[in-house]
Design a protein around this motif. Structure first.
Motif, PDB file in Angstrom:
ATOM      1  N   THR A   1       6.342   4.317  19.601  1.00 29.44           N
ATOM      2  CA  THR A   1       5.470   3.088  19.557  1.00 29.44           C
ATOM      3  C   THR A   1       4.350   2.829  19.727  1.00 29.44           C
ATOM      4  N   TYR A   2       3.147   1.592  19.050  1.00 31.98           N
ATOM      5  CA  TYR A   2       2.124   1.136  20.244  1.00 31.98           C
ATOM      6  C   TYR A   2       2.065  -0.405  19.738  1.00 31.98           C
ATOM      7  N   TYR A   3       1.358  -0.959  20.608  1.00 34.98           N
ATOM      8  CA  TYR A   3       1.432  -1.831  20.257  1.00 34.98           C
ATOM      9  C   TYR A   3      -0.089  -2.246  20.532  1.00 34.98           C
ATOM     10  N   ALA A   4      -1.071  -4.016  20.204  1.00 41.03           N
ATOM     11  CA  ALA A   4      -1.461  -4.222  19.945  1.00 41.03           C
ATOM     12  C   ALA A   4      -1.916  -5.165  22.116  1.00 41.03           C
ATOM     13  N   ASP A   5      -2.777  -4.942  22.058  1.00 36.17           N
ATOM     14  CA  ASP A   5      -2.927  -5.224  23.985  1.00 36.17           C
ATOM     15  C   ASP A   5      -2.198  -6.853  23.891  1.00 36.17           C
ATOM     16  N   SER A   6      -2.531  -7.290  22.977  1.00 37.74           N
ATOM     17  CA  SER A   6      -1.838  -9.140  23.217  1.00 37.74           C
ATOM     18  C   SER A   6      -0.620  -8.932  22.929  1.00 37.74           C
ATOM     19  N   VAL A   7       0.400  -8.163  22.651  1.00 42.70           N
ATOM     20  CA  VAL A   7       2.053  -8.757  22.941  1.00 42.70           C
ATOM     21  C   VAL A   7       2.349  -7.321  23.945  1.00 42.70           C
ATOM     22  N   LYS A   8       1.493  -6.556  24.029  1.00 43.95           N
ATOM     23  CA  LYS A   8       2.447  -5.859  25.118  1.00 43.95           C
ATOM     24  C   LYS A   8       2.973  -6.260  26.193  1.00 43.95           C
ATOM     25  N   GLY A   9       3.845  -5.459  26.418  1.00 41.37           N
ATOM     26  CA  GLY A   9       5.258  -6.027  27.129  1.00 41.37           C
ATOM     27  C   GLY A   9       6.076  -7.351  27.344  1.00 41.37           C
ATOM     28  N   ARG A  10       5.202  -8.074  26.015  1.00 44.48           N
ATOM     29  CA  ARG A  10       6.192  -9.213  25.597  1.00 44.48           C
ATOM     30  C   ARG A  10       7.348  -8.920  24.284  1.00 44.48           C
ATOM     31  N   PHE A  11       5.603  -8.086  23.176  1.00 44.50           N
ATOM     32  CA  PHE A  11       7.330  -7.686  21.835  1.00 44.50           C
ATOM     33  C   PHE A  11       7.363  -6.322  22.285  1.00 44.50           C
ATOM     34  N   THR A  12       8.808  -6.091  21.419  1.00 43.80           N
ATOM     35  CA  THR A  12       9.367  -4.466  21.333  1.00 43.80           C
ATOM     36  C   THR A  12       9.438  -4.560  19.723  1.00 43.80           C
ATOM     37  N   ILE A  13       8.860  -3.525  19.185  1.00 41.84           N
ATOM     38  CA  ILE A  13       9.639  -2.770  18.093  1.00 41.84           C
ATOM     39  C   ILE A  13      10.718  -2.110  18.273  1.00 41.84           C
ATOM     40  N   SER A  14      11.433  -2.047  17.016  1.00 41.82           N
ATOM     41  CA  SER A  14      12.357  -0.464  17.352  1.00 41.82           C
ATOM     42  C   SER A  14      12.941  -0.245  15.788  1.00 41.82           C
ATOM     43  N   ARG A  15      13.504   0.509  15.525  1.00 38.10           N
ATOM     44  CA  ARG A  15      14.109   1.502  13.969  1.00 38.10           C
ATOM     45  C   ARG A  15      15.696   0.880  13.761  1.00 38.10           C
ATOM     46  N   ASP A  16      16.417   1.322  13.089  1.00 37.14           N
ATOM     47  CA  ASP A  16      17.572   1.205  12.531  1.00 37.14           C
ATOM     48  C   ASP A  16      17.063   2.557  11.509  1.00 37.14           C
ATOM     49  N   ASN A  17      17.465   3.930  11.807  1.00 40.30           N
ATOM     50  CA  ASN A  17      16.677   4.497  10.718  1.00 40.30           C
ATOM     51  C   ASN A  17      18.445   4.171   9.324  1.00 40.30           C
ATOM     52  N   ALA A  18      18.988   4.166   9.956  1.00 39.77           N
ATOM     53  CA  ALA A  18      20.947   4.095   8.757  1.00 39.77           C
ATOM     54  C   ALA A  18      20.077   3.398   8.035  1.00 39.77           C
ATOM     55  N   LYS A  19      20.083   1.379   8.604  1.00 38.12           N
ATOM     56  CA  LYS A  19      19.795   0.454   7.809  1.00 38.12           C
ATOM     57  C   LYS A  19      18.684   0.152   7.459  1.00 38.12           C
ATOM     58  N   ASN A  20      17.072   1.496   7.140  1.00 36.06           N
ATOM     59  CA  ASN A  20      16.413   1.325   6.630  1.00 36.06           C
ATOM     60  C   ASN A  20      15.552  -0.778   7.544  1.00 36.06           C
ATOM     61  N   THR A  21      15.698  -0.154   8.500  1.00 33.02           N
ATOM     62  CA  THR A  21      15.290  -1.431   8.927  1.00 33.02           C
ATOM     63  C   THR A  21      14.220  -1.249   9.843  1.00 33.02           C
ATOM     64  N   VAL A  22      13.355  -2.445  10.700  1.00 32.25           N
ATOM     65  CA  VAL A  22      12.588  -2.260  11.201  1.00 32.25           C
ATOM     66  C   VAL A  22      12.670  -3.271  11.782  1.00 32.25           C
TER      67      VAL A  22
ATOM     68  N   TRP B   1      -2.164  10.171  13.034  1.00 32.35           N
ATOM     69  CA  TRP B   1      -2.563   8.914  13.264  1.00 32.35           C
ATOM     70  C   TRP B   1      -3.481   9.225  14.359  1.00 32.35           C
ATOM     71  N   THR B   2      -4.000   8.272  13.758  1.00 33.20           N
ATOM     72  CA  THR B   2      -4.853   7.757  15.231  1.00 33.20           C
ATOM     73  C   THR B   2      -4.955   6.854  15.991  1.00 33.20           C
ATOM     74  N   VAL B   3      -5.318   6.220  17.365  1.00 29.97           N
ATOM     75  CA  VAL B   3      -4.839   5.150  18.030  1.00 29.97           C
ATOM     76  C   VAL B   3      -5.620   3.831  16.518  1.00 29.97           C
TER      77      VAL B   3
ATOM     78  N   ALA C   1      -5.004  -0.233  11.688  1.00 27.11           N
ATOM     79  CA  ALA C   1      -5.466  -0.484  10.600  1.00 27.11           C
ATOM     80  C   ALA C   1      -4.585  -0.398   9.503  1.00 27.11           C
ATOM     81  N   ILE C   2      -5.454  -1.899   8.092  1.00 25.34           N
ATOM     82  CA  ILE C   2      -4.924  -2.153   7.219  1.00 25.34           C
ATOM     83  C   ILE C   2      -4.731  -1.568   6.562  1.00 25.34           C
ATOM     84  N   ILE C   3      -5.402  -0.753   6.480  1.00 21.02           N
ATOM     85  CA  ILE C   3      -5.986   0.697   5.719  1.00 21.02           C
ATOM     86  C   ILE C   3      -4.531   1.532   5.370  1.00 21.02           C
ATOM     87  N   SER C   4      -4.330   1.651   6.337  1.00 25.58           N
ATOM     88  CA  SER C   4      -3.079   3.263   6.558  1.00 25.58           C
ATOM     89  C   SER C   4      -2.170   2.548   6.052  1.00 25.58           C
TER      90      SER C   4
END
Length: 128
Positions: free
Chosen positions: A58-79, A104-106, A111-114
């Motif tokens: 995982t990687y976060y924007a500084d503005s949300v680091k420590g407050r937001f958490t991204i996770s995934r459930d591979n079996a459900k194809n859900t993030v 990937w790079t930082v 980047a939206i284009i990625s």
């Protein structure tokens, strides 16, 4: 073709929490990563968080680091995006996106284009 459907947005008071979900219609090995972005009224779309399907990196924007958490459930194809300690400045339309990149790079993670596929967005409003 991958279809992404976000849900979980809504109105919450400052300091509250919300959990966004992004369900993918299909996932192949080429769909290597997912990201969350947001766009506030009158502002450009900005990166929020990134996760790799296989490793869970995982990687976060500084503005949300420590407050937001991204996770995934591979079996459900859900993030998911768990958002805690919400602030009025978090108010925006939140979009999930899927990418076929495997190197990937930082810079490229934010980047939206990625990202190849995008959901329709879900509104998050944080009141003060």
């Amino acid at each position: 073709q991958v279809q992404l459907v976000e849900s979980g947005g809504g109105l919450v008071q400052a300091g509250g929490s919300l959990r966004l979900s992004c369900a993918a219609s299909a996932r192949t090995f080429s769909d290597a990563a997912m990201g969350w972005f947001r766009q506030a009224p009158g502002k450009e779309q900005e990166f929020v968080a990134h996760i790799r399907w296989n490793s869970g990196y995982t990687y976060y924007a500084d503005s949300v680091k420590g407050r937001f958490t991204i996770s995934r459930d591979n079996a459900k194809n859900t993030v998911y995006l768990q958002m805690n300690s919400l602030k009025p400045e978090d108010t925006a339309v939140y979009y999930c996106a899927a990418s076929q990149k495997t190197i990937w790079t930082v810079q490229s993670m934010g980047a939206i284009i990625s990202y190849n596929y995008w959901g329709q967005g879900t509104q998050v409003t944080v009141s003060s």
